[in-house]
Write a protein that holds these residues in place. Sequence first.
Motif, mmCIF file in Angstrom:
data_model
loop_
_atom_site.group_PDB
_atom_site.id
_atom_site.type_symbol
_atom_site.label_atom_id
_atom_site.label_comp_id
_atom_site.label_asym_id
_atom_site.label_seq_id
_atom_site.Cartn_x
_atom_site.Cartn_y
_atom_site.Cartn_z
ATOM 1 N N UNK A 21 64.381 43.716 37.636
ATOM 2 C CA UNK A 21 64.351 44.919 37.457
ATOM 3 C C UNK A 21 65.390 44.586 35.930
ATOM 4 N N UNK A 22 65.679 43.364 35.273
ATOM 5 C CA UNK A 22 66.196 42.307 34.306
ATOM 6 C C UNK A 22 65.232 43.256 33.503
ATOM 7 N N UNK A 23 65.976 43.183 31.915
ATOM 8 C CA UNK A 23 64.661 43.643 31.108
ATOM 9 C C UNK A 23 64.192 42.097 29.863
ATOM 10 N N UNK A 24 63.443 42.326 29.755
ATOM 11 C CA UNK A 24 63.289 41.076 28.916
ATOM 12 C C UNK A 24 62.401 39.845 30.047
ATOM 13 N N UNK A 25 61.764 40.610 31.435
ATOM 14 C CA UNK A 25 60.471 39.113 32.420
ATOM 15 C C UNK A 25 59.901 38.499 31.202
ATOM 16 N N UNK A 26 59.426 37.698 30.993
ATOM 17 C CA UNK A 26 58.375 37.217 30.042
ATOM 18 C C UNK A 26 56.903 37.243 30.555
ATOM 19 N N UNK A 27 56.376 37.979 30.512
ATOM 20 C CA UNK A 27 55.115 37.713 31.361
ATOM 21 C C UNK A 27 53.806 36.840 30.717
ATOM 22 N N UNK A 28 52.914 36.248 31.772
ATOM 23 C CA UNK A 28 52.015 35.425 31.201
ATOM 24 C C UNK A 28 50.999 35.340 32.307
ATOM 25 N N UNK A 29 50.316 35.113 31.801
ATOM 26 C CA UNK A 29 48.438 35.085 32.417
ATOM 27 C C UNK A 29 48.320 34.282 32.784
ATOM 28 N N UNK A 30 47.011 33.394 33.230
ATOM 29 C CA UNK A 30 46.169 32.121 33.022
ATOM 30 C C UNK A 30 44.819 32.523 33.815
ATOM 31 N N UNK A 31 44.732 33.831 34.670
ATOM 32 C CA UNK A 31 43.619 34.018 35.490
ATOM 33 C C UNK A 31 42.635 34.970 34.352
ATOM 34 N N UNK A 32 41.232 34.498 34.586
ATOM 35 C CA UNK A 32 40.150 35.247 33.116
ATOM 36 C C UNK A 32 40.109 36.536 34.075
ATOM 37 N N UNK A 33 39.942 38.073 33.181
ATOM 38 C CA UNK A 33 40.042 39.541 33.565
ATOM 39 C C UNK A 33 38.632 39.974 33.891
ATOM 40 N N UNK A 34 37.726 38.366 33.889
ATOM 41 C CA UNK A 34 36.860 38.655 35.436
ATOM 42 C C UNK A 34 36.528 38.535 36.501
ATOM 43 N N UNK A 35 37.595 37.642 36.886
ATOM 44 C CA UNK A 35 37.358 37.249 38.079
ATOM 45 C C UNK A 35 38.814 38.744 38.697
ATOM 46 N N UNK A 36 39.405 39.551 38.442
ATOM 47 C CA UNK A 36 40.325 40.442 38.201
ATOM 48 C C UNK A 36 39.598 41.406 38.649
ATOM 49 N N UNK A 37 39.009 41.268 37.842
ATOM 50 C CA UNK A 37 37.630 43.110 37.703
ATOM 51 C C UNK A 37 36.924 42.608 39.002
ATOM 52 N N UNK A 38 35.874 41.475 39.344
ATOM 53 C CA UNK A 38 35.686 41.267 41.105
ATOM 54 C C UNK A 38 36.446 42.306 42.221
ATOM 55 N N UNK A 39 38.165 40.884 42.496
ATOM 56 C CA UNK A 39 38.532 42.301 43.073
ATOM 57 C C UNK A 39 38.590 43.492 43.199
ATOM 58 N N UNK A 40 39.037 44.342 42.128
ATOM 59 C CA UNK A 40 39.575 45.224 41.751
ATOM 60 C C UNK A 40 38.561 46.209 42.145
ATOM 61 N N UNK A 41 36.862 46.035 41.738
ATOM 62 C CA UNK A 41 35.870 45.952 41.738
ATOM 63 C C UNK A 41 35.686 46.652 43.144
ATOM 64 N N UNK A 42 36.589 45.753 44.216
ATOM 65 C CA UNK A 42 36.523 46.195 45.685
ATOM 66 C C UNK A 42 37.312 45.966 46.572
ATOM 67 N N UNK A 43 38.276 47.302 45.871
ATOM 68 C CA UNK A 43 39.391 47.421 46.063
ATOM 69 C C UNK A 43 40.308 46.615 46.002
ATOM 70 N N UNK A 44 40.637 45.605 45.800
ATOM 71 C CA UNK A 44 42.198 44.585 45.690
ATOM 72 C C UNK A 44 42.828 44.808 45.189
ATOM 73 N N UNK A 45 43.885 45.731 44.586
ATOM 74 C CA UNK A 45 45.115 45.429 43.273
ATOM 75 C C UNK A 45 45.307 43.823 42.825
ATOM 76 N N UNK A 46 46.215 43.928 41.314
ATOM 77 C CA UNK A 46 46.803 42.602 41.143
ATOM 78 C C UNK A 46 47.967 42.487 40.337
ATOM 79 N N UNK A 47 48.732 41.360 41.524
ATOM 80 C CA UNK A 47 50.024 41.370 40.517
ATOM 81 C C UNK A 47 50.189 41.071 39.757
ATOM 82 N N UNK A 48 49.011 40.521 38.615
ATOM 83 C CA UNK A 48 49.239 40.122 37.800
ATOM 84 C C UNK A 48 49.112 41.664 36.746
ATOM 85 N N UNK A 49 48.965 42.608 37.153
ATOM 86 C CA UNK A 49 49.185 44.087 35.976
ATOM 87 C C UNK A 49 50.609 44.754 36.975
ATOM 88 N N UNK A 50 51.535 44.366 36.804
ATOM 89 C CA UNK A 50 52.806 44.594 36.957
ATOM 90 C C UNK A 50 53.869 43.648 35.926
#
Length: 259
Positions: free
Chosen positions: A211-240
Motif C-alpha cells: 500500500x505504500x505510495x511511490x512503488x516504482x513500476x517497471x515491466x520488461x515483458x512485451x505486450x504481445x506476450x501478455x495478450x496471448x495469455x489474456x486471450x486464453x483467460x489468464x490475467x497478468x500481475x504486471x497490470x497491478x
Amino acid sequence: MGGSSPRLWTPLLAALLLPGSLAASLTPGERLAAGRLVRAYPSFLSRVQGDLLVWKDGTRMPLERARAASYSALLDWPGLLDKLDTVYPACQPLRVPARNEDPGRVRYEPLFQRMYGGSAQEVAAHLDTVNWFGQVLRVTRVNGAAASLRAVAAELARQPALLPYARPSAGAFVWRKIAGTSRLSLHALGAAIDLNTAYSDYWLWKGYREGQAGIRYRNRLPPTLVRVFERHGWIWGGRWYHHGTMHFEYRPELTGTCR
Ligand SMILES: [Zn+2]
C-alpha cells in the motif's frame, strides 16, 4: 437514532417478506458482473438469484461487500461483490497502474477453494501436467485451466521472439501462502504460472511495503506476450500497482471481453 425511519424499514421488510428474486439488492452493474462469473465457471455455477450466487450443487453464497477499514483488510477479507467490482483491462494497451490499482488481486478465497480444493491433497487430486517448452508444470485441470495453458504454449511456440520471456517457468503449482500474508496464492490452487524471472519485476523484491505510495513500476515483458495469455483467460500481475510481471493466473471471469 430512531429505528423507525421508512428508508431503513422498507428494504428490511422487503427482504423479509418477498421471495429471493424480488428482494434483490444488486445494482445493474453488480448483476452484470455476477453473470460474468456464472458464465466463466459453468461447471460449478448455476445462476444469480436475488443477491445470492447459486451453485449447481445447491450451495448458495451471498453476493455481499466486506466492511473493510483499509485496502489491506479488503485483501484479507473481501466479500464476493468486492471481487466482482474489478474491471480488468484485458487486451488493452499496457500502462503504469495508479496507486493500489490491482485489478484481480482481490480474490474471494471460499469461491476458488470450493472449485480447486481446500487442502494440498484436494488440489493435487485435480492436477494435470503441462509441457512448458520441455519443462513439466503441474496445473489444475479444473475449469479447463491446464488445457488453456497448453493453448498458450502452442501459440507462444509460433512466436519464437517471445520464448526467452516465457521459459524457464519459475513454477506453477506450489502449496503456499502469498509472501508476507495469510492469503492463499492461486499457485496453491494450481491455477497460476510464473515466467522467467530473469526478465521479471516484483514490487516485494524492491523492499516496498503493502500500500505504500511511490512503488516504482517497471515491466520488461512485451505486450504481445501478455495478450496471448489474456486471450486464453489468464490475467497478468504486471497490470497491478503491486506488480509481479512474472505472474499470470487463470481468471476467465475477468478476461471475457478480450478476443
Ligand atoms: Zn506467481
